[in-house]
Design a protein around this motif. Structure first.
Motif, PDB file in Angstrom:
ATOM      1  N   LEU A   1     -12.809  -8.951  -2.225  1.00  0.00           N
ATOM      2  CA  LEU A   1     -11.772  -9.553  -1.380  1.00  0.00           C
ATOM      3  C   LEU A   1     -10.760 -10.317  -2.232  1.00  0.00           C
ATOM      4  CD1 LEU A   1     -13.883 -10.833   1.656  1.00  0.00           C
ATOM      5  CD2 LEU A   1     -12.195  -8.980   1.666  1.00  0.00           C
ATOM      6  N   LEU A   2     -11.246 -10.972  -3.284  1.00  0.00           N
ATOM      7  CA  LEU A   2     -10.353 -11.683  -4.207  1.00  0.00           C
ATOM      8  C   LEU A   2      -9.393 -10.698  -4.884  1.00  0.00           C
ATOM      9  CD1 LEU A   2      -9.725 -14.419  -5.670  1.00  0.00           C
ATOM     10  CD2 LEU A   2     -11.349 -13.688  -7.410  1.00  0.00           C
ATOM     11  N   LEU A   3      -9.921  -9.546  -5.326  1.00  0.00           N
ATOM     12  CA  LEU A   3      -9.073  -8.542  -5.978  1.00  0.00           C
ATOM     13  C   LEU A   3      -8.034  -7.987  -5.017  1.00  0.00           C
ATOM     14  CD1 LEU A   3     -11.663  -6.488  -8.094  1.00  0.00           C
ATOM     15  CD2 LEU A   3     -10.138  -8.313  -8.854  1.00  0.00           C
ATOM     16  N   LEU A   4      -8.464  -7.650  -3.803  1.00  0.00           N
ATOM     17  CA  LEU A   4      -7.528  -7.108  -2.815  1.00  0.00           C
ATOM     18  C   LEU A   4      -6.469  -8.149  -2.452  1.00  0.00           C
ATOM     19  CD1 LEU A   4     -10.008  -5.202  -0.454  1.00  0.00           C
ATOM     20  CD2 LEU A   4      -8.533  -4.241  -2.228  1.00  0.00           C
ATOM     21  N   GLY A   5      -6.896  -9.406  -2.329  1.00  0.00           N
ATOM     22  CA  GLY A   5      -5.932 -10.469  -2.068  1.00  0.00           C
ATOM     23  C   GLY A   5      -4.933 -10.621  -3.201  1.00  0.00           C
ATOM     24  N   GLY A   6      -5.413 -10.456  -4.450  1.00  0.00           N
ATOM     25  CA  GLY A   6      -4.526 -10.537  -5.605  1.00  0.00           C
ATOM     26  C   GLY A   6      -3.494  -9.427  -5.612  1.00  0.00           C
ATOM     27  N   ILE A   7      -3.914  -8.226  -5.214  1.00  0.00           N
ATOM     28  CA  ILE A   7      -2.974  -7.109  -5.126  1.00  0.00           C
ATOM     29  C   ILE A   7      -1.871  -7.423  -4.123  1.00  0.00           C
ATOM     30  CG2 ILE A   7      -2.732  -4.700  -4.376  1.00  0.00           C
ATOM     31  CD1 ILE A   7      -5.567  -4.215  -5.480  1.00  0.00           C
ATOM     32  N   LEU A   8      -2.254  -7.957  -2.970  1.00  0.00           N
ATOM     33  CA  LEU A   8      -1.270  -8.291  -1.936  1.00  0.00           C
ATOM     34  C   LEU A   8      -0.342  -9.409  -2.399  1.00  0.00           C
ATOM     35  CD1 LEU A   8      -3.486  -8.093   1.279  1.00  0.00           C
ATOM     36  CD2 LEU A   8      -1.850  -6.417   0.436  1.00  0.00           C
ATOM     37  N   LEU A   9      -0.887 -10.397  -3.118  1.00  0.00           N
ATOM     38  CA  LEU A   9      -0.054 -11.477  -3.647  1.00  0.00           C
ATOM     39  C   LEU A   9       0.982 -10.938  -4.627  1.00  0.00           C
ATOM     40  CD1 LEU A   9      -2.522 -14.439  -4.323  1.00  0.00           C
ATOM     41  CD2 LEU A   9      -0.733 -14.314  -2.584  1.00  0.00           C
ATOM     42  N   SER A  10       0.555 -10.013  -5.476  1.00  0.00           N
ATOM     43  CA  SER A  10       1.466  -9.427  -6.455  1.00  0.00           C
ATOM     44  C   SER A  10       2.607  -8.692  -5.758  1.00  0.00           C
ATOM     45  CB  SER A  10       0.704  -8.472  -7.376  1.00  0.00           C
ATOM     46  OG  SER A  10       1.563  -7.909  -8.348  1.00  0.00           O
ATOM     47  N   LEU A  11       2.285  -7.977  -4.696  1.00  0.00           N
ATOM     48  CA  LEU A  11       3.328  -7.277  -3.939  1.00  0.00           C
ATOM     49  C   LEU A  11       4.257  -8.275  -3.252  1.00  0.00           C
ATOM     50  CD1 LEU A  11       1.162  -4.438  -2.339  1.00  0.00           C
ATOM     51  CD2 LEU A  11       2.682  -4.271  -4.305  1.00  0.00           C
ATOM     52  N   LEU A  12       3.683  -9.384  -2.772  1.00  0.00           N
ATOM     53  CA  LEU A  12       4.485 -10.402  -2.099  1.00  0.00           C
ATOM     54  C   LEU A  12       5.492 -11.023  -3.055  1.00  0.00           C
ATOM     55  CD1 LEU A  12       4.857 -12.009   0.552  1.00  0.00           C
ATOM     56  CD2 LEU A  12       3.176 -13.645  -0.311  1.00  0.00           C
ATOM     57  N   VAL A  13       5.099 -11.198  -4.311  1.00  0.00           N
ATOM     58  CA  VAL A  13       6.002 -11.793  -5.309  1.00  0.00           C
ATOM     59  C   VAL A  13       7.260 -10.950  -5.475  1.00  0.00           C
ATOM     60  CG1 VAL A  13       6.226 -12.344  -7.779  1.00  0.00           C
ATOM     61  CG2 VAL A  13       4.172 -13.015  -6.531  1.00  0.00           C
ATOM     62  N   ASN A  14       7.139  -9.622  -5.266  1.00  0.00           N
ATOM     63  CA  ASN A  14       8.315  -8.756  -5.395  1.00  0.00           C
ATOM     64  C   ASN A  14       9.442  -9.179  -4.458  1.00  0.00           C
ATOM     65  OD1 ASN A  14       6.931  -7.233  -7.249  1.00  0.00           O
ATOM     66  ND2 ASN A  14       6.474  -5.554  -5.868  1.00  0.00           N
ATOM     67  N   PHE A  15       9.078  -9.684  -3.291  1.00  0.00           N
ATOM     68  CA  PHE A  15      10.092 -10.037  -2.306  1.00  0.00           C
ATOM     69  C   PHE A  15      10.888 -11.279  -2.711  1.00  0.00           C
ATOM     70  CE2 PHE A  15       7.095  -7.502   0.159  1.00  0.00           C
ATOM     71  CZ  PHE A  15       7.960  -6.641   0.818  1.00  0.00           C
ATOM     72  N   PHE A  16      10.354 -12.042  -3.679  1.00  0.00           N
ATOM     73  CA  PHE A  16      11.060 -13.227  -4.155  1.00  0.00           C
ATOM     74  C   PHE A  16      11.705 -12.972  -5.516  1.00  0.00           C
ATOM     75  CE2 PHE A  16       7.642 -14.670  -1.381  1.00  0.00           C
ATOM     76  CZ  PHE A  16       8.330 -15.500  -0.500  1.00  0.00           C
ATOM     77  N   GLY A  17      11.739 -11.729  -5.936  1.00  0.00           N
ATOM     78  CA  GLY A  17      12.211 -11.403  -7.277  1.00  0.00           C
ATOM     79  C   GLY A  17      13.660 -11.015  -7.365  1.00  0.00           C
ATOM     80  N   LYS A  18      14.433 -11.182  -6.305  1.00  0.00           N
ATOM     81  CA  LYS A  18      15.871 -10.881  -6.307  1.00  0.00           C
ATOM     82  C   LYS A  18      16.150  -9.453  -6.754  1.00  0.00           C
ATOM     83  CE  LYS A  18      17.020 -15.715  -7.267  1.00  0.00           C
ATOM     84  NZ  LYS A  18      17.698 -16.680  -8.170  1.00  0.00           N
ATOM     85  N   CYS A  19      15.228  -8.549  -6.347  1.00  0.00           N
ATOM     86  CA  CYS A  19      15.402  -7.097  -6.545  1.00  0.00           C
ATOM     87  C   CYS A  19      15.389  -6.658  -8.007  1.00  0.00           C
ATOM     88  CB  CYS A  19      16.696  -6.602  -5.884  1.00  0.00           C
ATOM     89  SG  CYS A  19      16.712  -6.826  -4.100  1.00  0.00           S
ATOM     90  N   GLU A  20      14.970  -7.519  -8.952  1.00  0.00           N
ATOM     91  CA  GLU A  20      14.907  -7.062 -10.341  1.00  0.00           C
ATOM     92  C   GLU A  20      13.675  -6.178 -10.540  1.00  0.00           C
ATOM     93  OE1 GLU A  20      12.545 -10.998 -10.661  1.00  0.00           O
ATOM     94  OE2 GLU A  20      14.217 -10.189  -9.498  1.00  0.00           O
ATOM     95  N   THR A  21      13.755  -5.291 -11.512  1.00  0.00           N
ATOM     96  CA  THR A  21      12.635  -4.413 -11.833  1.00  0.00           C
ATOM     97  C   THR A  21      11.705  -5.149 -12.796  1.00  0.00           C
ATOM     98  OG1 THR A  21      14.014  -2.452 -11.581  1.00  0.00           O
ATOM     99  CG2 THR A  21      11.956  -2.180 -12.787  1.00  0.00           C
ATOM    100  N   ARG A  22      10.449  -5.308 -12.402  1.00  0.00           N
ATOM    101  CA  ARG A  22       9.474  -6.006 -13.225  1.00  0.00           C
ATOM    102  C   ARG A  22       8.511  -5.000 -13.845  1.00  0.00           C
ATOM    103  NH1 ARG A  22       6.119 -10.088 -10.897  1.00  0.00           N
ATOM    104  NH2 ARG A  22       5.741  -8.749  -9.106  1.00  0.00           N
TER     105      ARG A  22
END
Length: 439
Positions: A363-384
């Motif tokens: 569950l921790l790993l799956l939550g981490g995956i979702l958090l990583s995807l969520l960070v994309n939305f705050f990244g001002k559309c830059e490619t990471r």
């Protein structure tokens, strides 16, 4: 731990040296734990990989496949390359110990190598402190220790996953590292076919960049052409070896549709009835026709709602198993009784504790995956850089949604799950207010 290590880093004179030393110590401790578990949990490979193991022993000792092994590899030619790899290892080190012990030693070495590549990759992306934190999660991930005795393509592919992403990061220093990335990925693909999703992910990531189209095309070709050439060579060369008679391949080989048919049955895992349905027909074309008919019938039987429910059950079966199917393999034919069996076998006295712990980590790993995807939305559309790994994980999700599946197929991607979790934690940390000096 993220906050605590951040405070510690601020007091270090040589931060990079400290975290590298701490990581090397932790990696050696993990290697010792893997070796202990692998030797204590040794099991005869009686599952499908038993045929690959037996074939490798025959090449090492006799220089040729037996009739039954030749039948297996003309039926599943995708396993010839990994069999040759194992046979070479057995040939070089045979006589030092049993072949099963050699397999465990090789497996432990490849797991440790994959984790070491993860550290270097995380260090490139986030620095030594968070790279050490990634190793901590790896060291606490029990399925690695459970799979130490299960020398199979699931763990054999692990260093190729982290290795190709590490090489891909180095392309920023020199684009020619894409050639190395292609080579590592091609070998990994021949070990485990699901790694093909990484190639697609890297190509997409290249085209998400803001470079000129000509530059992106150049990098794409540097990655794609060597990959296809090496995969072709690694496919053809084994069939030309003197120990292998490939004349019956067309008659015996199972078509791609067979694994799609398995993916539509039950929860998407192996099904004996589907296997015998395909095996009972001679000729690849006839097998393909039989499997396509079965697939059509299953889709009509499900309908749209039934198919949705089936895919839901596959997702839970694949991604909801915190022990990654390891107890099923470890119980088959253990070479000795061990006190670890009470922790790692389904009927073990302490297995309930292991099950709860492993599912909490999952569950921790799956939550981490979702958090990583969520960070994309705050990244001002830059490619990471992490987005190449995010795309690969999504590709793996889609692939296993339609293919025959097991939770153990995820083991080689676990370091990437961990890295995405580190990315998610780091992203959240960057959004929090920073306490200024003197305040």
């Amino acid at each position: 731990m993220t906050f605590l290590t951040e405070k510690l880093s601020g007091r270090l004179k040589n931060e990079k040296r400290f975290w590298r030393g701490a990581s090397l110590t932790l990696l050696l401790l993990m290697a010792a734990g893997l070796l202990y578990c692998g030797l204590q949990l040794r099991v005869y490979p009686g599952w499908d990989f038993g045929s690959v193991y037996q074939g490798a022993v025959e090449i090492a000792e006799d220089g040729a496949f037996s009739e039954s092994s030749n039948w297996y590899f003309t039926t599943y030619p995708n396993n010839v390359a990994v069999c040759m790899f194992l046979a070479v290892f057995f040939k070089i080190f045979g006589g030092l110990c049993s072949y099963i012990t050699l397999g465990v030693l090789l497996n432990v070495g490849l797991i440790v190598l994959g984790v070491a590549f993860l550290f270097l990759l995380a260090e490139q992306l986030y620095g030594g402190r968070l790279a050490w934190l990634a190793l901590v999660v790896c060291a606490c991930f029990l399925p690695f220790y459970m799979h130490a005795a299960i020398f199979y393509t699931d763990t054999f592919a692990l260093p190729f996953v982290t290795g190709c992403f590490l090489s891909y990061q180095l392309r920023k220093k020199d684009a020619r590292f894409l050639l190395l990335t292609a080579a590592v990925l091609a070998v990994g693909y021949k070990v485990k076919g699901s790694l093909g999703v990484i190639l697609i992910a890297l190509l997409i990531h290249i085209w998400l960049g803001k470079e000129k189209a000509a530059e992106r095309m150049k990098k794409s070709l540097l990655l794609l052409i060597p990959f296809l050439a090496l995969v072709g060579a690694l496919t053809v060369i084994p069939q030309k070896m003197p120990f292998f008679d490939a004349t019956d391949s067309y008659q015996n080989e199972f078509p791609v549709e067979h694994w799609l048919a398995l993916g539509l049955t039950g929860v998407g895992g192996y099904d004996a009835n589907v296997y015998w349905m395909t095996a009972s027909v001679e000729g690849k074309a006839e097998k393909q026709k039989t499997d396509r008919t079965y697939i059509k019938e299953k889709l009509e039987e499900y309908g749209s709602e039934g198919l949705r429910q089936h895919l839901d059950s596959k997702i839970v079966f694949t991604w909801g198993d915190g022990v990654y199917f390891a107890p099923e393999k470890l119980k088959r034919d253990p070479l000795r009784e061990s006190r670890l069996h009470s922790l790692f076998l389904y009927d073990g006295a302490d297995y309930a504790k292991t099950y709860r712990y492993c599912n909490a980590v999952q569950l921790l790993l799956l939550g981490g995956i979702l958090l990583s995807l969520l960070v994309n939305f705050f990244g001002k559309c830059e490619t990471r850089e992490i987005q190449a790994m995010q795309i690969a994980v999504f590709g793996l999700f889609l692939f296993l949604l339609i293919w025959e599946t097991r939770s153990r197929y995820l083991v080689n991607f676990v370091p990437i799950f961990i890295l995405m979790g580190i990315d998610g934690i780091q992203g959240i940390r960057s959004l929090l207010p920073v306490k200024k000096a003197g305040k």
